[in-house]
Design a protein around this motif. Sequence first.
Motif, mmCIF file in Angstrom:
data_model
loop_
_atom_site.group_PDB
_atom_site.id
_atom_site.type_symbol
_atom_site.label_atom_id
_atom_site.label_comp_id
_atom_site.label_asym_id
_atom_site.label_seq_id
_atom_site.Cartn_x
_atom_site.Cartn_y
_atom_site.Cartn_z
ATOM 1 N N ALA A 133 0.856 -1.191 0.000
ATOM 2 C CA ALA A 133 0.000 0.000 0.000
ATOM 3 C C ALA A 133 0.893 1.242 0.000
ATOM 4 O O ALA A 133 2.047 1.195 0.440
ATOM 5 N N PHE A 134 0.356 2.361 -0.504
ATOM 6 C CA PHE A 134 1.168 3.576 -0.608
ATOM 7 C C PHE A 134 0.277 4.796 -0.448
ATOM 8 O O PHE A 134 -0.957 4.690 -0.545
ATOM 9 N N ILE A 135 0.907 5.940 -0.217
ATOM 10 C CA ILE A 135 0.130 7.172 -0.078
ATOM 11 C C ILE A 135 0.350 8.060 -1.291
ATOM 12 O O ILE A 135 1.485 8.320 -1.697
ATOM 13 N N LYS A 136 -0.760 8.502 -1.867
ATOM 14 C CA LYS A 136 -0.704 9.419 -3.007
ATOM 15 C C LYS A 136 -1.520 10.634 -2.603
ATOM 16 O O LYS A 136 -2.696 10.504 -2.278
ATOM 17 N N GLY A 137 -0.921 11.781 -2.566
ATOM 18 C CA GLY A 137 -1.622 12.971 -2.072
ATOM 19 C C GLY A 137 -1.964 12.762 -0.605
ATOM 20 O O GLY A 137 -1.078 12.514 0.212
ATOM 21 N N LYS A 138 -3.255 12.786 -0.298
ATOM 22 C CA LYS A 138 -3.668 12.565 1.084
ATOM 23 C C LYS A 138 -4.426 11.252 1.220
ATOM 24 O O LYS A 138 -5.244 11.066 2.117
ATOM 25 N N THR A 139 -4.159 10.351 0.297
ATOM 26 C CA THR A 139 -4.936 9.112 0.280
ATOM 27 C C THR A 139 -4.056 7.866 0.373
ATOM 28 O O THR A 139 -3.073 7.737 -0.363
ATOM 29 N N LEU A 140 -4.451 6.987 1.287
ATOM 30 C CA LEU A 140 -3.796 5.687 1.382
ATOM 31 C C LEU A 140 -4.373 4.804 0.281
ATOM 32 O O LEU A 140 -5.583 4.558 0.245
ATOM 33 N N CYS A 141 -3.518 4.351 -0.628
ATOM 34 C CA CYS A 141 -3.984 3.528 -1.750
ATOM 35 C C CYS A 141 -3.657 2.065 -1.488
ATOM 36 O O CYS A 141 -2.499 1.720 -1.253
ATOM 37 N N ILE A 142 -4.686 1.229 -1.571
ATOM 38 C CA ILE A 142 -4.490 -0.194 -1.320
ATOM 39 C C ILE A 142 -4.666 -0.941 -2.640
ATOM 40 O O ILE A 142 -5.770 -0.967 -3.209
ATOM 41 N N PRO A 143 -3.586 -1.523 -3.172
ATOM 42 C CA PRO A 143 -3.704 -2.251 -4.441
ATOM 43 C C PRO A 143 -4.688 -3.414 -4.293
ATOM 44 O O PRO A 143 -4.586 -4.198 -3.341
ATOM 45 N N THR A 144 -5.628 -3.481 -5.194
ATOM 46 C CA THR A 144 -6.650 -4.525 -5.102
ATOM 47 C C THR A 144 -6.949 -5.131 -6.460
ATOM 48 O O THR A 144 -6.694 -4.537 -7.499
ATOM 49 N N ALA A 145 -7.549 -6.330 -6.386
ATOM 50 C CA ALA A 145 -8.108 -6.970 -7.573
ATOM 51 C C ALA A 145 -9.589 -6.601 -7.612
ATOM 52 O O ALA A 145 -10.180 -6.310 -6.580
ATOM 53 N N PHE A 146 -10.185 -6.638 -8.799
ATOM 54 C CA PHE A 146 -11.557 -6.172 -8.981
ATOM 55 C C PHE A 146 -12.371 -7.260 -9.685
ATOM 56 O O PHE A 146 -12.055 -7.639 -10.808
#
Length: 698
Positions: A133-146
């Motif tokens: 997971a990583f932070i972009k701007g002010k958002t924690l981004c969680i890599p996911t499958a869809f």
Amino acid sequence: MKTVPEYFGSMVFDDRVMKANLPAKVYQSLRKTIDEGAQLDIRVANAVAAAMKDWAVSKGATHYTHWFQPLTGVTAEKHDSFIAPSPDGGVIMEFSGKELVRGEPDASSFPSGGLRATFEARGYTAWDPTSYAFIKGKTLCIPTAFCSYGGEALDKKTPLLRSMEALNKQALRILRLFGNDTAKCVRSSVGPEQEYFLITKEMYDQRPDLRFTGRTLFGAKPPKGQEMDDHYFGVIKPRVAAFMEELNDELWKLGILAKTEHNEVAPAQHELAPIYTTTNIATDHNQLTMEIMQKVAAKHGLVCLLHEKPFAGVNGSGKHNNWSIATDSGQNLLSPGETPFENAQFLLFLCAVIKAVDDYQDLLRLSVATAGNDHRLGANEAPPAVVSIFLGDELTAVLEAIENDTPYQDAEKTQMKLGVNVLPKFNRDTTDRNRTSPFAFTGNKFEFRMLGSSNSIACANIMLNSAVAESLKVYADRLEGAEDFETALHAMIQKTIKDHKRIIFNGNGYDGSWIQEATEKRGLLNYRTTPDCMPHLLDKKNVDMLTGQGVYSEAELKSRCEIMLDNYCKTVVIEANTMVDMAKTQIAPAVEAYAADVAKAAAAKKGLDSALVCSYETGLVRKLSALLDRIAAKADELEDALLALHQAEDVQAESVMIRDSILGLMGELRLACDESETLTAKKYWPFPTYADLLFGVK
Ligand code: ADP
Ligand code: MG
């Protein structure tokens, strides 16, 4: 100022952060999930979520998102804030294991190619713990499958992970046969080299074609192009250097191993190469890289063009997918070994790739097929649309010796029977390079060069992993049941070479005679366009392989074929509409205005002296008028052809109509407009020219 090692990965919830912030037991159990794919307990998920949230909040994050890769080819995110009301009227920051593991974005507006009709509209996202997971701007981004509720993949990550699992399973079977009992898993890794153009934002804004389609639809050849080869590896201009510096910083913070950057062949063209990493992470990183390139460019008053062919007559942009497979202990299975025994194993994996590429040429070709890339493949700077493998002279000689049971190099030293004990020792071939091959062996990896610069690398790697898994499966099935391993191994390698050597080509892939030889003598496929190749996704042999390897269901394949063709049609239709619009509302009026002024000038001159001939003016006005007639006629024809598309029965029929009628008319309209450009005074021309665009960044 912080040094790079100090801020590298500072926005990533990586192993260092996990180790420091998770209870030891939770960390171990998460590692087991990451390394071996073990099931994740909800208590572990809760603990990870809490630590992730605390870390993210400490970095200023307020929101989280499940970050995924729908079939649009770009990434998608829906932000939720961490806030939850507290009884005293304030808020606390909350994030549960359930929220980490699973999300429910509304799937109904993403392309599903018919899956939506058959299955539920809702979709869900599922955490991929193998990509940090990583932070972009002010958002924690969680890599996911869809996925859909029925479990059908609606994204590119799910089949990619499945293909990696398929490859892992079959490669481990082979390693066990060679006596390797310690490898826990085998993964493919990728280093994608990314090409792009930089132009000024100011000029970009003046060109509807760039804004709506990402490429120029008009533009006469500039007086200077790339013929001097003075841009390649040339000195980087200050504005570009500032862009690259900030880009590197942003990528490094996200743990992306941006390594090499240089000017490319075309003016205004550049390249960025990262250090390779596990395929699904490399895929996530490449998506992020493309996104951040565009953001950073905007901050510098520039626009980053990721289109495969933004300018006609100038090199297009590709993405070289450097691919190899390695064990968890780091043994590269495509690296020739030190000992004959290792070399036998290497040769088997090499043969698996050769067989895979020959058997599934069509899948590799269609994995990179888009309307944009169609302009590149087969044009004179990119690999042809024919898939072949470059191995280099040494390796080719080794294979020939095995095929023919003849001595390799020196008969006294080596006997070419592929008993594991007598295979000659040979070293990785580092000397020869071939830049014209679509699929080149480069010593310890293959470089698949057909990808377009805007392609997600997921598709190509799904096909590559799956096809190689299939070869390995065939080999393992046979070898596991063999009476004598060495004899069976030798026979199989020899058979692979005999059956599949047609795919090996070390010559110049840009040469016209190669295409003739490839298609006429060798029977290789030459699918020039997306409508030519895409329907073959549903050929029985391909469906059998991909479903057999557990990478796609048949329904998923049908939906993907539909989506890709639909995407092709929409792309070209938008381009054609933009052309008609620009031709009628910008180009024709400009040419008309110029012609009128020239005519007026001539009349004025004649008014002064009726004996004047004014043949220059008359000739020019005649030419411009004729061109105007042509522009108007071609624009009308194109409009009619666009209307006729409504009669197409389905998307495949529409794509064929586009290939056979629309593209040709677009070319003719462009020709008339470009010719007008060369005759029209610069100050009348309604938007920046090729020379302006390509040499505009100082
Ligand atoms: P070249 O000179 O062929 O371009 P480089 O060493 O510059 O080779 O590598 C190009 C890309 O290939 C880089 O992204 C690099 O990290 C990647 N690469 C190197 N080794 C491997 C490997 N074993 N697997 C996948 N990619 C690799
Ligand atoms: Mg390279």
